[in-house]
Design an enzyme around this catalytic site. Sequence first.
Site, short mmCIF file in Angstrom:
data_model
loop_
_atom_site.label_atom_id
_atom_site.label_comp_id
_atom_site.label_asym_id
_atom_site.label_seq_id
_atom_site.Cartn_x
_atom_site.Cartn_y
_atom_site.Cartn_z
N HIS A 1 -11.83 21.87 26.59
CA HIS A 1 -10.49 22.27 26.14
C HIS A 1 -9.95 21.87 25.09
CE1 HIS A 1 -10.35 23.36 30.78
NE2 HIS A 1 -10.68 24.24 30.06
N HIS B 1 -12.27 15.74 30.74
CA HIS B 1 -10.73 16.33 30.70
C HIS B 1 -9.75 15.79 30.34
CE1 HIS B 1 -12.49 20.64 31.61
NE2 HIS B 1 -13.55 19.96 31.99
N GLU C 1 -7.05 18.94 25.03
CA GLU C 1 -7.28 17.80 25.76
C GLU C 1 -8.13 16.84 24.89
OE1 GLU C 1 -9.04 19.20 29.42
OE2 GLU C 1 -7.33 20.40 30.00
N GLU D 1 -10.51 13.45 34.59
CA GLU D 1 -9.19 13.86 34.18
C GLU D 1 -8.64 12.42 33.50
OE1 GLU D 1 -8.03 16.90 34.03
OE2 GLU D 1 -9.51 17.88 35.33
#
Length: 1121
Positions: free
Chosen positions: A842, A939, A845, A1024
């Site tokens: 992504h 991420h 990110e 994350e």
Amino acid sequence: GTTCRAVAERAVFNSRVLMLLGQLERLNREAMLADAEIGRQITAKILHLIQTQEKTRKEIMSKGSSGMEVILATLEVSGGRRVGVFVSKGGTGILLQLVLSGSKESPPSEELMLQLHSLLAKVGPKDRKFGVKARLNGALNVTVNLLKQNLQNHKLLLPCLQVLRVYSSNSVNAVSLGKNGVLELMFKIIGPYSKKNTSLLKVSLDTLGALLKSKTNARRAVDRAHVPVLLYIYQDWHRNDTRHRHMLIRKGVLGCLKNITNIKLGRKAFIDADGMRILYNTSTECLPVRTLDPLINTSSLIMRKCFPKNRLPLPTIKSVFHHQLPHVPAGGPVAQLYNQPLGVDDVVDESDDNDDVETENDTENEEEDKDHHARNDDIETDINKLRPKETNSRPFEELKIYERFFLELSEDFQSGVTATPAAPKSQRPIIVPTAQALPPKYPTAAPLQEECHLAKGEQPHPEASPLAPAPTPAPVHTLDTINITKDHDGCCDHSQVRPQQPPLLAGGVAARQGGGAEETLAEEWAEEEGGEGAVLEVPDTALLLPLHDPDLYVEMVKSTRSVPQYSEVAYPDYFGHVAPTFREHILERVYGVQRTKIFQDIERLIHPNDILDKVVYDLDIQSCPVIDDGESLKFNSQFESGNLRKAIQARKFEYDLVLNSDINSNHYHQWFYFEVSGMRVGAPYRFNIINCEKSNSQFNYGMQVLMYSVQEAISGRPRWVRTGTDICYYKNHFSRSSIAAGGQKGKSYYTMTFSMTFNHKDDVCYFAYHYPYTYSTLKMHLQKLEALRTPQIYMRQDILCETLGGNSCPLLTITAMPESTSNDQICQFRNRPLVFLSSRVHPGETNASWVMKGTLEFLMGSSPLAHSLREAYIFKIVPMLNPDGVVNGNHRCSLSGEDLNRQWQSPSPELHPTIYHTKSLLQYLAAIQRAPLVFCDYHGHSRKKNVFMYGCSLKETVWQTNISATSCELHEDLGYRTLPKILSQTAPAFSMASCSFVVERSKEATARVVVWREIGVQRSYTMESTLCGCDQGKYKGLQIGTRELEEMGAQFCVALLRLKRLTSPLELRNHAHLLDVESDLIETRCKVSRSDTCTHRGYYSKQELTLEIYTETIIFECETN
Ligand SMILES: [Zn+2]
């Protein structure tokens, strides 16, 4: 006989009732001492009697009996509790029947009606079925008629209105009461300021407010021109209630307006009646009095709702850049986009006609709960989708071509090419043989330049290829964007996108290189310019940023392919970023900041003369003009990872900014990165990004934007800093086309606003959503990392494939060289377990890339830990799964307009090459029985704090959804919890409490779930990292920076080493060593009790258990062997 008996019975009943009433009365007199329980019992008995005896009831309730008064008094004495008893014993029904029977006497006894309504007014709110019961009993009309006939009888009016208020809260009642003229009735009672009968007024307003929740009633109120009346009444009270004694009446009027404006007609009537100005002015006058906040908040809510919906100031919401796909997917959003007929206005649609304005809370931030519920609904409940997938995947022959990415698995080190695993490199990307006739290759547009710098084994000599001076070196006056010149072979005819800008800051570049010729050139330019400001000193960061080199960066940019064909380099990427040493705290939100911002927005309507509405930057116009009249800021976003589509100067120091959607998409606006110049020092600038999409943001919880000042950089502080005050994020009045909102109508965009003042004159500043990390930066870092290789390190860089945009996707292999070429050592070398890491699927990110940088730097480091780690594993790393998205400033997607992390189930080799080939690598490994021990995809998370992991557990998923039956038979290795647990002990930013191991339906096509299910990797994770900051651990209360992110990447490595020690193959895992700990372990989180008949057995190595015990202090019984 029977009559006699009946009379006798009645007498008995009556005497009993009277006796009970007497008791009750006594209790009431001694209120303070009264035993509530006795009161309850007596009430219950009375109710029972009057319920079973029609005549008793009549006698008690009428004929001047004092029974009613006694009961009333009883209810008054101890309030809620006795009313509760009354209701539960069927009291409401009895009272309603009494109302009806009472109404049949003509004329009805005023006394009785007064008593009954007083009682109902008390009982009603406690009885959830009250509205329905009243309607079924026919009591509604009785009350209404009573009201109509007694408008001047205030004594009777009040309880009747109170009862009516309760009736009206039922929506069916509201409609029927409206038909009966109750709205008009209320308007007869409410009126301008008066000190008399304020309680009547208050109840009437509340009743009216309840009635107006019905759309039919709201329409009726608009038709009868009640909106201006309400506004007039509100103003009158506002003017006269100077001591704010009647705030509730004023709030009641606003409540009515709030409900009327839920319908479109109501909003129109409000605007026509000058409602915006009236509420704006009254609110402004209320601002200094804190106790009037409820009035301001409700006014603000109404004004926001009525603010005329605007369209985004764009010709289309499709990305301003276009990239033709090799083929359009059969279905989905991209197909929709391509099939959209020409000329369709996709910026707005009929959504504006929708009357259903979402009901909003008065509170500033909503939605948190919704997310939580959505998540629970999303848990996978189909057990078959949680079991390992029967892989009829691909024939080994097809996968065999991936062998060449795993040279280390066959390397024998005998052929004399000792110690350095060579520079094999620069392999052509894989072309996938398919059954179809060979499709035309995706438009890689011919090898224009050197294939890939990063694949070169050697570090470039700076003097060998310095930044070629621009063909026409022009003196530089101020700090402008660096333009790069590409190779002279004519392929880069686009190297001068903005010819009005001085082309190249070669002065600065040359000055740093210190080579004779360039230095002279720089000096010459400086002299020509005649001012000292002309030479741009590149901050010397070599010591602080060992992986950064400005010249190398520019070299890397030259081979980076962007859809807009960027030829400029942003200063921050060129200079590099040295993380500040000071702490950057999570901002505390200023009270009322959102309200203030919204009022400023509303002022645009109130004072239209202040509005400039001047477009100062617009990518939709070819050769985007730069207005340089000294009155406006200058914007630019035409560089790698840049994202800003349009800037409009709204007021003197206020700018509305519009973000570009991802390419081949019409939404995903979140990431931004742009340059600002031409600022005035000390001026209070406000920036509004007006087309955000998410319903909430960490910008509401203390996160700041990032800013990079070039003046600061050349003064020796090259760094991104958290900046901005008065930051908030709220729903705005720009309507969002249903085309871009997944078909949902009536949606709006959100505004992210921040204010700031600039400290330097003639500065060039950059703003970003998060610390930028471009694809060219990655290539630079990889080249620098390769230079760190020692004879002990085995490191290889391959090109996994090319992207749709013609960029290479690097694949790294890192491990330790075998200690010797002995058989044993070679064998150990080849048999090291694999760890597979990936990142940055992504593009928005960017924190994921900084974590990855930390990981890579650690892996290539010289510490003993790094050495042990390399000896322990073979690392396979795809550091950037979505180079195109990164290069082109996308937030979420690749050039295919799709989220690549939703394509893992069946990636297309043409549309999703990086995913297709990464998955193939893993399939190859599975096929040769070498599936990785750990898979982790890095991420960033935009809504949570800290760093945490998502993993996959069949059992935890099943237990969350309570599919109880089968869960007992499931055996599961609990090893998936070990790594996050280690991290929670060692990495300060990491939080175990935020981890989850549940498999969601919406995530079934993500890397984590597919690698777990199809490749069979138990320890398959998403890691994350917050974009905001931490609320626990060492960094509690601080925003996250690159230092913390890189540390996280390094700690991840350390944790892997610890995992290795715990799962070492030397410490053979003893499968007979069954331990009954897993349920305890998991139950502490899931709170699911397990059936005693089940035996949950986990397979743990002794060390892993020790760890668990250490961390969780779980008591368990262990069979020693
Ligand atoms: Zn992500």
